[in-house]
Design a protein around this motif. Structure first.
Motif, mmCIF file in Angstrom:
data_model
loop_
_atom_site.group_PDB
_atom_site.id
_atom_site.type_symbol
_atom_site.label_atom_id
_atom_site.label_comp_id
_atom_site.label_asym_id
_atom_site.label_seq_id
_atom_site.Cartn_x
_atom_site.Cartn_y
_atom_site.Cartn_z
ATOM 1 N N PHE A 139 -15.825 -38.527 -46.107
ATOM 2 C CA PHE A 139 -14.846 -39.510 -46.589
ATOM 3 C C PHE A 139 -15.491 -40.342 -47.682
ATOM 4 O O PHE A 139 -16.615 -40.820 -47.533
ATOM 5 C CB PHE A 139 -14.407 -40.413 -45.435
ATOM 6 C CG PHE A 139 -13.433 -41.494 -45.824
ATOM 7 C CD1 PHE A 139 -12.064 -41.262 -45.771
ATOM 8 C CD2 PHE A 139 -13.882 -42.738 -46.249
ATOM 9 C CE1 PHE A 139 -11.160 -42.258 -46.135
ATOM 10 C CE2 PHE A 139 -12.991 -43.735 -46.604
ATOM 11 C CZ PHE A 139 -11.624 -43.494 -46.547
ATOM 12 N N THR A 140 -14.760 -40.546 -48.793
ATOM 13 C CA THR A 140 -15.252 -41.401 -49.871
ATOM 14 C C THR A 140 -14.164 -42.381 -50.283
ATOM 15 O O THR A 140 -13.051 -41.972 -50.636
ATOM 16 C CB THR A 140 -15.679 -40.561 -51.105
ATOM 17 O OG1 THR A 140 -16.622 -39.567 -50.712
ATOM 18 C CG2 THR A 140 -16.316 -41.457 -52.160
ATOM 19 N N THR A 150 -10.971 -39.972 -50.883
ATOM 20 C CA THR A 150 -10.934 -38.519 -50.742
ATOM 21 C C THR A 150 -11.452 -38.166 -49.346
ATOM 22 O O THR A 150 -12.340 -38.843 -48.808
ATOM 23 C CB THR A 150 -11.792 -37.796 -51.797
ATOM 24 O OG1 THR A 150 -13.157 -38.223 -51.667
ATOM 25 C CG2 THR A 150 -11.295 -38.091 -53.200
ATOM 26 N N LEU A 151 -10.881 -37.127 -48.768
ATOM 27 C CA LEU A 151 -11.316 -36.595 -47.481
ATOM 28 C C LEU A 151 -11.597 -35.115 -47.698
ATOM 29 O O LEU A 151 -10.696 -34.357 -48.061
ATOM 30 C CB LEU A 151 -10.239 -36.796 -46.421
ATOM 31 C CG LEU A 151 -10.558 -36.237 -45.025
ATOM 32 C CD1 LEU A 151 -11.709 -37.023 -44.384
ATOM 33 C CD2 LEU A 151 -9.318 -36.292 -44.128
ATOM 34 N N GLU A 152 -12.850 -34.713 -47.495
ATOM 35 C CA GLU A 152 -13.269 -33.356 -47.823
ATOM 36 C C GLU A 152 -13.835 -32.627 -46.605
ATOM 37 O O GLU A 152 -14.659 -33.176 -45.870
ATOM 38 C CB GLU A 152 -14.346 -33.385 -48.905
ATOM 39 C CG GLU A 152 -13.947 -34.082 -50.200
ATOM 40 C CD GLU A 152 -15.143 -34.276 -51.110
ATOM 41 O OE1 GLU A 152 -15.334 -33.442 -52.013
ATOM 42 O OE2 GLU A 152 -15.892 -35.254 -50.895
ATOM 43 N N VAL A 153 -13.395 -31.404 -46.422
ATOM 44 C CA VAL A 153 -14.027 -30.472 -45.490
ATOM 45 C C VAL A 153 -14.828 -29.509 -46.353
ATOM 46 O O VAL A 153 -14.272 -28.828 -47.213
ATOM 47 C CB VAL A 153 -12.987 -29.705 -44.652
ATOM 48 C CG1 VAL A 153 -13.662 -28.645 -43.794
ATOM 49 C CG2 VAL A 153 -12.189 -30.659 -43.781
ATOM 50 N N PRO A 174 -20.166 -41.473 -50.537
ATOM 51 C CA PRO A 174 -19.692 -40.450 -49.589
ATOM 52 C C PRO A 174 -20.222 -40.736 -48.188
ATOM 53 O O PRO A 174 -21.421 -40.965 -47.995
ATOM 54 C CB PRO A 174 -20.275 -39.143 -50.147
ATOM 55 C CG PRO A 174 -20.505 -39.429 -51.608
ATOM 56 C CD PRO A 174 -20.902 -40.884 -51.665
ATOM 57 N N THR A 175 -19.329 -40.779 -47.234
ATOM 58 C CA THR A 175 -19.676 -41.090 -45.841
ATOM 59 C C THR A 175 -19.449 -39.845 -44.987
ATOM 60 O O THR A 175 -18.329 -39.325 -44.937
ATOM 61 C CB THR A 175 -18.804 -42.244 -45.314
ATOM 62 O OG1 THR A 175 -19.036 -43.413 -46.104
ATOM 63 C CG2 THR A 175 -19.131 -42.552 -43.859
ATOM 64 N N LEU A 176 -20.494 -39.390 -44.344
ATOM 65 C CA LEU A 176 -20.374 -38.236 -43.462
ATOM 66 C C LEU A 176 -19.727 -38.683 -42.154
ATOM 67 O O LEU A 176 -20.369 -39.341 -41.325
ATOM 68 C CB LEU A 176 -21.747 -37.615 -43.192
ATOM 69 C CG LEU A 176 -21.767 -36.402 -42.251
ATOM 70 C CD1 LEU A 176 -21.022 -35.220 -42.861
ATOM 71 C CD2 LEU A 176 -23.204 -36.010 -41.893
ATOM 72 N N GLY A 210 -13.252 -54.322 -37.871
ATOM 73 C CA GLY A 210 -13.243 -52.962 -38.371
ATOM 74 C C GLY A 210 -14.507 -52.650 -39.159
ATOM 75 O O GLY A 210 -15.328 -53.532 -39.436
ATOM 76 N N LEU A 211 -14.647 -51.393 -39.518
ATOM 77 C CA LEU A 211 -15.822 -50.955 -40.263
ATOM 78 C C LEU A 211 -15.530 -51.037 -41.761
ATOM 79 O O LEU A 211 -14.590 -50.414 -42.249
ATOM 80 C CB LEU A 211 -16.172 -49.511 -39.885
ATOM 81 C CG LEU A 211 -17.382 -48.906 -40.593
ATOM 82 C CD1 LEU A 211 -18.662 -49.630 -40.172
ATOM 83 C CD2 LEU A 211 -17.487 -47.413 -40.296
ATOM 84 N N MET A 212 -16.329 -51.820 -42.490
ATOM 85 C CA MET A 212 -16.167 -51.913 -43.937
ATOM 86 C C MET A 212 -16.771 -50.666 -44.582
ATOM 87 O O MET A 212 -17.934 -50.338 -44.351
ATOM 88 C CB MET A 212 -16.846 -53.169 -44.481
ATOM 89 C CG MET A 212 -16.263 -54.479 -43.964
ATOM 90 S SD MET A 212 -14.486 -54.680 -44.317
ATOM 91 C CE MET A 212 -14.469 -54.608 -46.119
ATOM 92 N N ILE A 213 -15.954 -49.988 -45.387
ATOM 93 C CA ILE A 213 -16.387 -48.773 -46.059
ATOM 94 C C ILE A 213 -16.676 -49.094 -47.517
ATOM 95 O O ILE A 213 -15.806 -49.569 -48.246
ATOM 96 C CB ILE A 213 -15.311 -47.670 -45.986
ATOM 97 C CG1 ILE A 213 -14.918 -47.396 -44.530
ATOM 98 C CG2 ILE A 213 -15.807 -46.398 -46.666
ATOM 99 C CD1 ILE A 213 -15.976 -46.738 -43.702
ATOM 100 N N ALA A 214 -17.901 -48.867 -47.956
ATOM 101 C CA ALA A 214 -18.293 -49.180 -49.330
ATOM 102 C C ALA A 214 -17.585 -48.260 -50.318
ATOM 103 O O ALA A 214 -17.214 -47.127 -49.998
ATOM 104 C CB ALA A 214 -19.809 -49.036 -49.475
#
Length: 226
Positions: free
Chosen positions: A49-50, A29-32, A142-144, A134-138
């Motif tokens: 981003f999650t 998900t991408l949230e504003v 939720p990642t700011l 690359g950057l591993m995203i858990a």
């Protein structure tokens, strides 16, 4: 006849290959959200981003485009530190959970020629690091990506968003924008692959913990937040 059979076999193999290639695309998900006034001329929001499933997500790079009506305020054009749209900071510390190399960069404000009457707020893609770097995203965290500001030279008029809302420019926009948000990852074959899913994008025009119907007065301007 033989050529026809070869064609059928080719199409079947292609369909199977395509199906396999598209099943391992990470979901997200991408949230504003979390819009908030700092001053009558400065508005901030969070871009979050999650990663929502168990498919490994090694981020390659991303870029973001947003749209808002020109009646929202007066946002001078520019790129970088002098831009009216950029990453916000707290006591000089950038408001982001990401290492600098993976933060979208060069905030830019333009009057959108492909969308008359609107501003386009742009964040350029970061440099692609190469597979394995690359950057591993858990998953599920939720990642700011960043807290970003919009800085106007006149008081910001939120009522302008009631009829022409702030949006993420992406492939769900109609008519389709020629400039759009794009996200890439390194797949299981170490190929750089786009995984943008506009149906996973959302914008929530809220204002912190203020209750519905709260009214705020900035100078001579009153804003009613719904």
């Amino acid at each position: 006849m033989i050529k026809f059979i070869y064609l059928i076999v080719f199409l079947l193999i292609s369909e199977i290959t395509f199906g396999q290639a598209t099943t391992n695309i990470p979901q997200y998900t991408l949230e504003v959200k979390n819009f908030s006034f700092i001053t009558p001329e400065k508005l901030v929001f969070d871009l979050v981003f999650t990663h929502t499933d168990a498919i490994p997500l090694q981020l390659a790079g991303w870029q973001f485009f947003f749209r808002a009506p020109q009646t929202l305020g007066t946002f001078p054009a520019g790129t970088g530190a002098g831009s009216s749209f950029n990453l916000d900071s707290n006591a000089g510390v950038p408001a982001s959970d990401l290492p600098e190399a993976f933060r979208p960069r060069n905030g830019n404000t333009v009057v959108a020629g492909n969308s008359p009457g609107n501003y386009e707020f742009r964040l350029a893609a970061n440099s692609l690091p190469g597979a394995g770097n690359g950057l591993m995203i858990a998953q599920g965290v939720p990642t700011l990506i960043g807290r970003f500001y919009l800085k106007s030279t006149t008081p910001i008029d939120i009522s302008a968003l009631y009829s022409n809302s702030f949006i993420i420019r992406d492939s769900c926009e109609s008519p389709l924008s020629v400039t759009r948000t794009k996200l890439n990852f390194y797949n299981e074959n170490s190929f750089n692959q786009e995984f943008t899913r506009c149906a996973s994008h959302s914008v929530n025009i809220n204002f912190g913990n203020q209750s519905s119907g709260s009214e705020f007065h900035f100078g001579q301007t009153a804003y009613f937040f719904r």
